[in-house]
Design an enzyme around this catalytic site. Structure first.
Site, PDB file in Angstrom:
ATOM      1  N   LYS A 112       0.817  -1.215   0.000  1.00 31.59           N
ATOM      2  CA  LYS A 112       0.000   0.000   0.000  1.00 31.59           C
ATOM      3  C   LYS A 112       0.851   1.266   0.000  1.00 31.59           C
ATOM      4  O   LYS A 112       0.428   2.310  -0.477  1.00 31.59           O
ATOM      5  CB  LYS A 112      -0.978  -0.023   1.173  1.00 31.59           C
ATOM      6  CG  LYS A 112      -2.031  -1.118   0.991  1.00 31.59           C
ATOM      7  CD  LYS A 112      -3.092  -1.103   2.074  1.00 31.59           C
ATOM      8  CE  LYS A 112      -4.206  -2.102   1.769  1.00 31.59           C
ATOM      9  NZ  LYS A 112      -3.799  -3.510   1.976  1.00 31.59           N
TER      10      LYS A 112
HETATM   11  C1  LIG Z   1      -4.487  -4.608   1.314  1.00 32.83           C
HETATM   12  C2  LIG Z   1      -3.727  -5.885   1.151  1.00 32.83           C
HETATM   13  C3  LIG Z   1      -4.107  -6.868   0.216  1.00 32.83           C
HETATM   14  C4  LIG Z   1      -5.366  -6.762  -0.636  1.00 32.83           C
HETATM   15  O1  LIG Z   1      -5.257  -5.795  -1.655  1.00 32.83           O
HETATM   16  P1  LIG Z   1      -6.558  -5.237  -2.399  1.00 32.83           P
HETATM   17  O2  LIG Z   1      -6.080  -4.118  -3.238  1.00 32.83           O
HETATM   18  O3  LIG Z   1      -7.510  -4.796  -1.316  1.00 32.83           O
HETATM   19  O4  LIG Z   1      -7.133  -6.364  -3.215  1.00 32.83           O
HETATM   20  C5  LIG Z   1      -3.298  -7.986   0.066  1.00 32.83           C
HETATM   21  N1  LIG Z   1      -2.190  -8.151   0.816  1.00 32.83           N
HETATM   22  C6  LIG Z   1      -1.802  -7.239   1.743  1.00 32.83           C
HETATM   23  C7  LIG Z   1      -0.574  -7.500   2.554  1.00 32.83           C
HETATM   24  C8  LIG Z   1      -2.549  -6.077   1.941  1.00 32.83           C
HETATM   25  O5  LIG Z   1      -2.147  -5.183   2.866  1.00 32.83           O
END
Ligand SMILES: *Cc1c(COP(=O)(O)O)cnc(C)c1O
Length: 468
Positions: A112
């Protein structure tokens, strides 16, 4: 670039408004009016550029003309120069044609950061230009909160409030939020669950007067700017593995469908993506949908990959819009049915289109631990549980073993040390720059599940900013 709402009942807006507003006023999600695309020569040229240059090239068609490529280059180099790995999103080879795309070299060790760090600076840029300020409120079950805090800390136009359920996030996750020493960051521990936190945030947004006077906004995963910034690493990975002359497949551990949708965007922009594999844990609404054509909501069950413990994948609406040939009435009908009954179906022809590109599968916790153990034995690499779900499903679902498979590593194994240690016997260490995390003082206010008290706190803190 102009942006349209998937529900078709909101006027087209430009990038800056999409950035600051997130959701469209008709409840839809914004998408660019057209897909910009790169020819083969341009894509091939990306292979020799640093990550921040590719980021600026990929994002510029979406942010222009208000935000120019030269501004994006400045923003992207300021962001990614601070990441821990010189190539920012490195590929690690796991097997003869299997690759891991490491997306955990940012400040909070999860993918993120790659988008939120950009979004924080874009907010700053636009707010400074307009002479405006905003208040960001978010609920987190762990990862999103720290990534949002790191993205917004010390930004002059932003005050950020993050609600987490007290005692229900891991110690590392809590400390990543509460040890941030920045006057504009406010952590709120709620006596309740993550759902309570989400309901509190929703209530704040639902209070029109409070929303307007606080200039509330969100940086959640429906924000288009996050998707645009995530398309970048699909492009850098693809060209590193031979695109545009060679196709590539991606496997993506999926919750809200934001990350895998960014892979779809990269394909729309000309990257030869052969397959997008949607990997879920036991919260498998998307896997069931791709198998059956029916989207049917279920109970959320807790797993060792908690960032994917989600039943409603908001960004899916964007994909649906494109696959029903951008007919907003069809999207409105489907979403309304889903809201009322928890179920919707998609026409056979639409499903056939989606299945041409998307595959899906699921892994339970035991299977996930087995993947972690097996990869560690074979290659010495430690996968976090989310990444292991993605790689496990990716190997099962890949159609063509001659096409490189890129599994997205969405979190550093040290963010989930207990699950990794249980699977392998090896305990992953936090990177050195995070070692101080366990000793720094924490800043957090605890509240009962009480909307009025939390609103009063937000008002008070915003007031202090005004006075300063
Ligand atoms: C947020 C997250 C996801 C999921 O991603 P999306 O964009 O919501 O599909 C997968 N793995 C980790 C470690 C995350 O923090």
């Amino acid at each position: 670039m102009k942006y349209l709402s998937t529900r078709g009942d909101a006027p087209p807006v430009d990038f800056e408004d999409v950035l600051l507003s997130g959701l469209a006023p008709d409840g839809g999600l914004y998408l660019p009016e057209t897909w910009p695309s790169f020819d083969a020569g341009t894509l091939a040229g990306f292979a020799s550029l640093p990550y921040h240059e590719v980021a600026a090239r990929v994002m510029a068609p979406f942010t222009g003309p208000e935000i120019e490529e030269s501004t994006l280059v400045e923003i992207a180099s300021a962001v990614y120069d601070g990441f821990e790995h010189p190539v920012v999103a490195p590929l690690v080879q796991l097997d003869s044609n299997d690759w891991l795309l490491e997306l955990f070299h940012g400040p909070t060790l999860a993918f993120k950061d790659y988008a939120l760090q950009i979004v924080g600076r874009l907010f700053d840029h636009v707010l400074a230009k307009r002479g405006e300020t905003v208040t960001i409120v978010a609920a987190t079950s762990g990862d999103t909160g720290s990534a949002a805090i790191e993205a917004c800390r010390d930004r002059a136009g932003i005050e950020i409030f993050v609600l987490h359920p007290r005692g229900r996030v891991s110690e590392v996750q809590r400390r990543q939020m509460t040890t941030v020493d920045a006057a504009n960051v406010h952590n709120i521990a709620v006596e309740g669950t993550f759902d309570d936190c989400q309901a509190l945030v929703k209530a704040m947004f639902g209070d029109a007067r409070f929303r307007a006077e606080s200039r509330l906004t969100a940086v959640n995963s429906i924000n288009w700017a996050r998707i645009a910034a995530q398309a970048v690493y699909y492009v850098t990975a693809g060209v590193a593995l031979g695109a545009p002359h060679r196709p590539v497949a991606f496997s993506v551990p999926t919750g809200n469908f934001g990350n895998v949708f960014a892979g779809y965007v990269a394909r729309c922009m000309g990257l030869p993506v052969d397959q997008l594999i949607v990997a879920t844990n036991r919260n498998d609404i998307l896997a069931r949908f791709l198998e059956t054509g029916a989207m049917e909501i279920g109970e959320v069950v807790p797993t060792i990959s908690p960032s994917m413990d989600i039943q409603v994948s908001s960004n899916f609406e964007r994909l649906l819009y494109d696959y029903v040939r951008r007919d907003p009435a069809a999207v409105r009908r489907a979403m309304e049915r889903f809201r009322q009954s928890g179920r919707m179906t998609v026409a056979a022809v639409t499903m056939a289109g989606m299945r041409g590109l998307f595959s899906a599968g699921r892994r339970d916790d035991d299977e996930t631990r087995r993947t972690i153990a097996e990869v560690f034995r074979r290659s010495g690499n430690l996968l976090d549980p989310h990444t292991a779900v993605g790689y496990g499903v990716g190997r099962e679902q890949r159609r063509d073993p001659d096409i490189p498979l890129v599994a997205l590593a969405t979190a550093h194994p040290a963010k989930f040390p207990d699950a990794v240690e249980a699977a392998t016997g090896a305990r992953p260490d936090l990177p050195a720059r995070l070692e101080s995390l366990m000793t720094l003082p924490e800043r957090v206010e605890t509240f009962a599940n009480d909307p009025a008290a939390i609103k009063a706190f937000v008002r008070d803190r915003i007031g202090r900013r005004g006075a300063a």
